[in-house]
Design an enzyme around this catalytic site. Structure first.
Site, PDB file in Angstrom:
ATOM      1  N   SER A 263     -77.717  12.652 -60.946  1.00 37.56           N
ATOM      2  CA  SER A 263     -78.453  13.100 -61.920  1.00 37.56           C
ATOM      3  C   SER A 263     -79.849  13.565 -61.200  1.00 37.56           C
ATOM      4  O   SER A 263     -80.309  13.215 -60.270  1.00 37.56           O
ATOM      5  CB  SER A 263     -78.908  11.673 -62.698  1.00 37.56           C
ATOM      6  N   LYS A 264     -80.111  14.741 -61.961  1.00 34.88           N
ATOM      7  CA  LYS A 264     -81.240  15.656 -61.598  1.00 34.88           C
ATOM      8  C   LYS A 264     -82.714  14.549 -61.443  1.00 34.88           C
ATOM      9  O   LYS A 264     -83.243  14.822 -60.610  1.00 34.88           O
ATOM     10  CB  LYS A 264     -81.487  16.778 -62.478  1.00 34.88           C
ATOM     11  N   ARG A 265     -82.436  13.659 -62.350  1.00 35.65           N
ATOM     12  CA  ARG A 265     -83.840  13.068 -62.404  1.00 35.65           C
ATOM     13  C   ARG A 265     -83.995  11.883 -61.335  1.00 35.65           C
ATOM     14  O   ARG A 265     -84.944  11.439 -60.731  1.00 35.65           O
ATOM     15  CB  ARG A 265     -83.665  12.064 -63.867  1.00 35.65           C
ATOM     16  N   GLY A 267     -82.840  12.941 -58.498  1.00 39.46           N
ATOM     17  CA  GLY A 267     -83.083  13.296 -57.343  1.00 39.46           C
ATOM     18  C   GLY A 267     -81.943  14.245 -56.683  1.00 39.46           C
ATOM     19  O   GLY A 267     -81.785  14.762 -55.603  1.00 39.46           O
ATOM     20  N   ASP A 273     -80.935  23.860 -56.784  1.00 42.06           N
ATOM     21  CA  ASP A 273     -81.073  23.309 -55.562  1.00 42.06           C
ATOM     22  C   ASP A 273     -80.129  23.613 -54.427  1.00 42.06           C
ATOM     23  O   ASP A 273     -80.603  23.510 -53.407  1.00 42.06           O
ATOM     24  CB  ASP A 273     -81.355  21.716 -55.875  1.00 42.06           C
TER      25      ASP A 273
END
Ligand code: GLU
Length: 496
Positions: A263-265, A267, A273
């Site tokens: 999950s991007k949230r 990290g 990225d």
């Protein structure tokens, strides 16, 4: 409110038939999740493998989540990855528009058609969004489910706000088939009368995906397994319309570890990225292809695939239903292999910006530095730190001159540097061959191992224990003046 049936017939007539048609249908969030990239790749591969058509559709009906410039991120990522689309907002096509908000007029008509067929109903109740989202309300009691046509008409005439809901049968079961998960049957009592058209007139994803996939002639729907639980409701919609159900391919999530989704949230890196961290697009794509798909038969052990090899090898049956764990060490391994396999010129081109991050001196030839790095890095972002000594000699410790294996210590190193310096000063030409020849010749003349001479030279010119390239290459790239300056500094250091 009679429906114009010609409209529906015309829409049906536009649908291309007879070929595989797949779509990637991202919501414009501003970045590309690894899981989304995998969906895009699999969808594209299914179409290309079958000589079919690949469509890009933008799903932007959730107005609360819109992000400026996010659609451009999608185009850019797809183009960078070589996942070209045959139909889409920018290239057009026979079943456009390909952006859901530009199709807004359509969904209401199809919802009305469902109302006429008895498979949907107008609902004028006020429900909070959380109730809607969870489907957590007692639909048996929903008074709107049994409003008469007159009551509905009166409410509409009075301008009462409404949503349109799917009318799920109270009895029976619904079964759907997924390529990886097989047949799944659920009791209809477990399904909620989900909203199809919201108060703002826009469709929910749950409705739009069915209408659009049908009207766009989609034959294979590839998406995340989070949509599995809604699939029975989609089937009921297809059935109510009398439409053919596409082949479903639900992919299990890409996991960070045994228990957590990436999950991007939290990290975890998105595609962007990863590129920013120095990974090559091809390496990422190759690795992502194998996260949830494996080749069969004689290719079963094969790891490295170009995009066109994937097109040949890809087969829906190879998609796994078990979640895949994203392993950054494995990606490093893929990336290192891709870096090594590049043509030297191509590597020099991608490496140059990273070299120039720390090597500003224009006299240092970036291509020559790149040649040292190609076999010695796993990711491009490691480069600046590996080559910073070309610009500035670090303040290194004199103990670096001591190395058992090379049979050198401070005393030996001083002797070596003192012998090397005048010879390099007089070298007729400054090429790698002549530097190499003279150093080897000198070692022979002094009766020492090559390493006993090379070690102190390399330490003196780089000031680092670990360097890409050996003494000869480093001296050559640094140039005669800078090499001699550093050798003299080494002598000074050794003399204390
Ligand atoms: N817009 C949905 C998403 O981004 C697409 C799901 C689908 O492919 O049907 O998750």
């Amino acid at each position: 409110m009679a429906l114009d049936m010609n409209f529906f017939e015309e829409m049906e007539a536009r649908i291309p038939k007879g070929k595989v048609r797949t779509r990637f249908a991202p919501s414009p969030t501003g970045y590309m999740h690894v899981g989304n990239l995998r969906t895009a790749l699999y969808t594209w591969l299914i179409a290309r493998h079958a000589g079919g058509t690949f469509i890009l559709r933008i799903e932007d009906t959730d107005q609360g989540r819109l992000v400026e410039g996010a659609v451009d991120v999608i185009y850019k990522t797809m183009a960078e990855c070589g996942l070209d689309h045959d139909e889409g907002p920018d290239v057009g096509g026979p079943v456009g528009p390909y952006i859901q908000t530009e199709r807004r007029g359509l969904y209401g008509k199809y919802a009305q058609l469902l109302v006429e067929k008895g498979a949907a109903y107008y609902c004028f109740c006020e429900k909070s969004e959380s109730e809607e989202d969870s489907g957590d309300f007692n639909r048996e009691d929903d008074p709107c489910r049994s409003l008469s046509a007159e009551e509905v008409a009166a409410n509409l005439a009075a301008g009462k706000p409404y949503v349109i809901r799917q009318r799920i049968p109270h009895e029976g079961t619904t079964t759907f088939h997924d390529v990886s998960f097989g047949d799944i049957t659920v009791e209809n009592t477990t399904l909620d009368d989900q909203v199809l058209i919201k108060r703002d007139g826009l469709p929910t994803y749950n409705f739009a995906n069915v209408v659009d996939d049908h009207l766009m002639g989609i034959t294979h729907v590839v998406r995340g397994s989070e949509y599995l639980s809604s699939a029975p409701k989609y089937n009921l919609l297809y059935q109510a319309f009398g439409w053919e159900i596409p082949t479903y391919v639900h992919c299990s999530p890409v996991m960070r570890d045994q228990h957590n989704k990436m999950s991007k949230r939290h990290g975890d890196p998105s595609y962007e990225d990863l590129i920013a961290k120095g990974y090559l697009t091809n390496a990422v794509l190759n690795y992502v292809a194998l996260l949830g798909w494996s080749p069969k038969g004689e290719l079963a052990e094969k790891e490295f695939f170009t995009l066109s090899e994937l097109v040949d090898a890809f087969d829906i049956a190879g998609i796994s239903k078990s979640p895949a764990i994203f392993d950054i060490a494995k990606l490093d391994y893929f990336n290192a292999n891709y870096l090594r396999a590049m043509e030297p010129e191509a590597f020099a081109k991608v490496a140059e910006p990273y070299i120039r991050e720390s090597v500003k001196n224009p006299a240092i030839d970036a291509a020559a530095v790149a040649a040292l790095l190609q076999a010695r890095c796993e990711k491009l972002t490691e480069i600046p730190e590996k080559v910073d000594f070309f610009d500035t000699l670090p303040d290194y410790d004199v103990s670096f001159f001591t190395n058992k294996k090379s049979k050198t210590n401070s005393e030996v190193a001083l002797d070596m540097l003192k012998a090397v310096t005048p010879m390099l000063e007089l070298l007729p030409e400054w090429t790698a061959e002549s530097i190499h020849g003279s150093l080897i010749g000198l070692a022979e003349g002094l009766g020492v191992k090559n390493a006993t001479l090379m070690w102190p030279v390399r330490i003196a010119v780089a000031g680092k224990l670990v360097t890409p390239g050996g003494a000869v290459e480093l001296c050559h790239i640094l140039g005669r003046d800078e090499t001699l300056r550093r050798l003299h500094l080494g002598i000074e250091k050794l003399q204390g």
